[in-house]
Scaffold this motif. Structure first.
Motif, mmCIF file in Angstrom:
data_model
loop_
_atom_site.group_PDB
_atom_site.id
_atom_site.type_symbol
_atom_site.label_atom_id
_atom_site.label_comp_id
_atom_site.label_asym_id
_atom_site.label_seq_id
_atom_site.Cartn_x
_atom_site.Cartn_y
_atom_site.Cartn_z
ATOM 1 N N ARG A 191 19.610 11.192 97.595
ATOM 2 C CA ARG A 191 19.110 10.147 98.502
ATOM 3 C C ARG A 191 19.888 8.864 98.323
ATOM 4 N NH1 ARG A 191 13.890 8.737 96.506
ATOM 5 N NH2 ARG A 191 14.060 7.018 98.003
ATOM 6 N N ASP B 116 11.742 17.829 86.394
ATOM 7 C CA ASP B 116 12.150 16.425 86.253
ATOM 8 C C ASP B 116 13.630 16.267 86.594
ATOM 9 O OD1 ASP B 116 9.636 15.507 85.386
ATOM 10 O OD2 ASP B 116 10.099 16.003 83.300
ATOM 11 N N ASP C 17 15.688 3.321 91.967
ATOM 12 C CA ASP C 17 14.454 3.121 91.198
ATOM 13 C C ASP C 17 13.809 4.463 90.863
ATOM 14 O OD1 ASP C 17 14.567 0.385 91.081
ATOM 15 O OD2 ASP C 17 13.163 0.048 92.732
ATOM 16 N N ASP C 18 13.725 5.334 91.871
ATOM 17 C CA ASP C 18 13.081 6.629 91.668
ATOM 18 C C ASP C 18 13.849 7.473 90.652
ATOM 19 O OD1 ASP C 18 11.084 5.990 93.458
ATOM 20 O OD2 ASP C 18 12.001 7.043 95.142
ATOM 21 N N SER D 268 15.572 1.823 96.473
ATOM 22 C CA SER D 268 14.397 2.653 96.264
ATOM 23 C C SER D 268 14.762 3.966 95.582
ATOM 24 C CB SER D 268 13.716 2.934 97.612
ATOM 25 O OG SER D 268 12.629 3.814 97.458
ATOM 26 N N ALA D 269 15.850 4.604 96.036
ATOM 27 C CA ALA D 269 16.272 5.871 95.440
ATOM 28 C C ALA D 269 16.741 5.679 94.002
ATOM 29 C CB ALA D 269 17.384 6.490 96.286
ATOM 30 N N GLU E 94 8.968 7.381 83.025
ATOM 31 C CA GLU E 94 7.614 7.927 83.014
ATOM 32 C C GLU E 94 7.497 9.078 82.016
ATOM 33 O OE1 GLU E 94 6.706 8.931 87.043
ATOM 34 O OE2 GLU E 94 6.192 6.853 87.580
ATOM 35 N N HIS F 35 16.800 12.473 93.897
ATOM 36 C CA HIS F 35 16.838 11.020 94.100
ATOM 37 C C HIS F 35 18.283 10.524 94.160
ATOM 38 C CE1 HIS F 35 12.594 10.949 93.728
ATOM 39 N NE2 HIS F 35 12.527 11.021 92.413
ATOM 40 N N GLU G 212 16.983 1.324 101.000
ATOM 41 C CA GLU G 212 16.718 2.705 100.616
ATOM 42 C C GLU G 212 17.495 3.083 99.362
ATOM 43 O OE1 GLU G 212 15.636 6.809 100.519
ATOM 44 O OE2 GLU G 212 14.671 4.949 101.179
ATOM 45 N N ARG H 156 13.118 6.053 87.273
ATOM 46 C CA ARG H 156 11.698 6.118 86.942
ATOM 47 C C ARG H 156 11.323 7.450 86.290
ATOM 48 N NH1 ARG H 156 9.798 5.123 91.659
ATOM 49 N NH2 ARG H 156 9.700 2.869 91.362
ATOM 50 N N VAL H 157 12.042 8.524 86.614
ATOM 51 C CA VAL H 157 11.689 9.845 86.072
ATOM 52 C C VAL H 157 11.696 9.836 84.537
ATOM 53 C CG1 VAL H 157 12.345 12.277 85.929
ATOM 54 C CG2 VAL H 157 12.425 11.103 88.133
ATOM 55 N N ARG I 150 14.226 16.511 90.241
ATOM 56 C CA ARG I 150 13.853 15.276 90.929
ATOM 57 C C ARG I 150 14.934 14.221 90.769
ATOM 58 N NH1 ARG I 150 8.590 16.594 89.311
ATOM 59 N NH2 ARG I 150 8.767 15.395 87.379
#
Length: 220
Positions: free
Chosen positions: A118, A108, A136-137, A133-134, A144, A115, A130, A140-141, A111
């Protein structure tokens, strides 16, 4: 053929939704701008039905508003509504980190760092879509990992109202500050300091208040 049509329609709606939302967030469709579903359908090469469904969803998100028999338009940025949404999003992300830290695995954390790399590259490009998006990612880890459905649902419900602020921040030189903030968050997670990770995340989201302060007063 009718069965295939039913399968295709949600995909067309999602395509319309993503495209129109991005146009609003990026400012291609400016606050207060009138929207005609027929014009949008022609521009997107779609029928009016998926465009209308997308606009209905965007109205639920607070990015589009309609007055029957009068207008459909991009919602002006309402500083009060956005402030309220930002406070909720900020608090939920902080809670997510506090819940997630004991549960995060080395994968995790890897990741999150990936991100963030990115994210940094996108800001440098610059590629603001982008970068969003990065970002958000990255966030999000832990969301979640914490496994709290109410936290996830609340973030999904109110984040669209702060999207335009995120786009503006990441378009400015101040956006790069978030790269270092993200790294501090990951470090706190590695150290197992859930409270520090939560506070650092809340500080990261609080930077959007600076963008909110620049917004003009909403007009009727």
């Amino acid at each position: 053929m009718q069965y295939i049509s039913r399968l295709d329609r949600p995909l067309l709606r999602d395509r319309a939704l993503a495209t129109i939302r991005q146009a609003i967030v990026s400012g291609d469709l400016v606050p207060g701008e009138p929207i005609r579903d027929l014009d949008l359908a022609e521009r997107l090469g779609l029928s009016r039905t998926p465009v209308r469904e997308a606009l209905s969803h965007l109205a639920d998100e607070g990015l589009v508003e309609s007055k029957p028999h009068s207008y459909t338009r991009v919602t002006p940025i309402d500083p009060v509504a956005v402030r309220d949404a930002l406070q909720v999003v900020q608090a939920m992300h902080g809670l997510a980190l506090r819940l997630a830290v004991p549960l995060l695995t080395p994968a995790d954390l890897a990741r999150m760092r990936s991100h963030n790399s990115r994210f940094a590259s996108a800001l440098e490009a610059p590629d603001i879509a982008e970068a969003l998006s990065a970002d958000d990612d990255f966030h999000r880890v832990p969301v979640e990992a914490c496994g709290n459905f109410a936290v996830t649902a609340t973030i999904q419900r109110y984040t669209p109202l702060v999207r335009r602020l995120e786009y503006q921040r990441f378009s400015s030189s101040c956006g790069v500050d978030s790269v270092a903030m993200h790294e501090e968050i990951v470090t706190a997670c590695e150290q197992g300091d859930a409270d520090l990770a939560g506070r650092l995340t809340e500080r990261n989201w609080a930077t959007l208040a600076d963008e909110l302060a620049k917004q003009p007063e909403a007009a009727d």
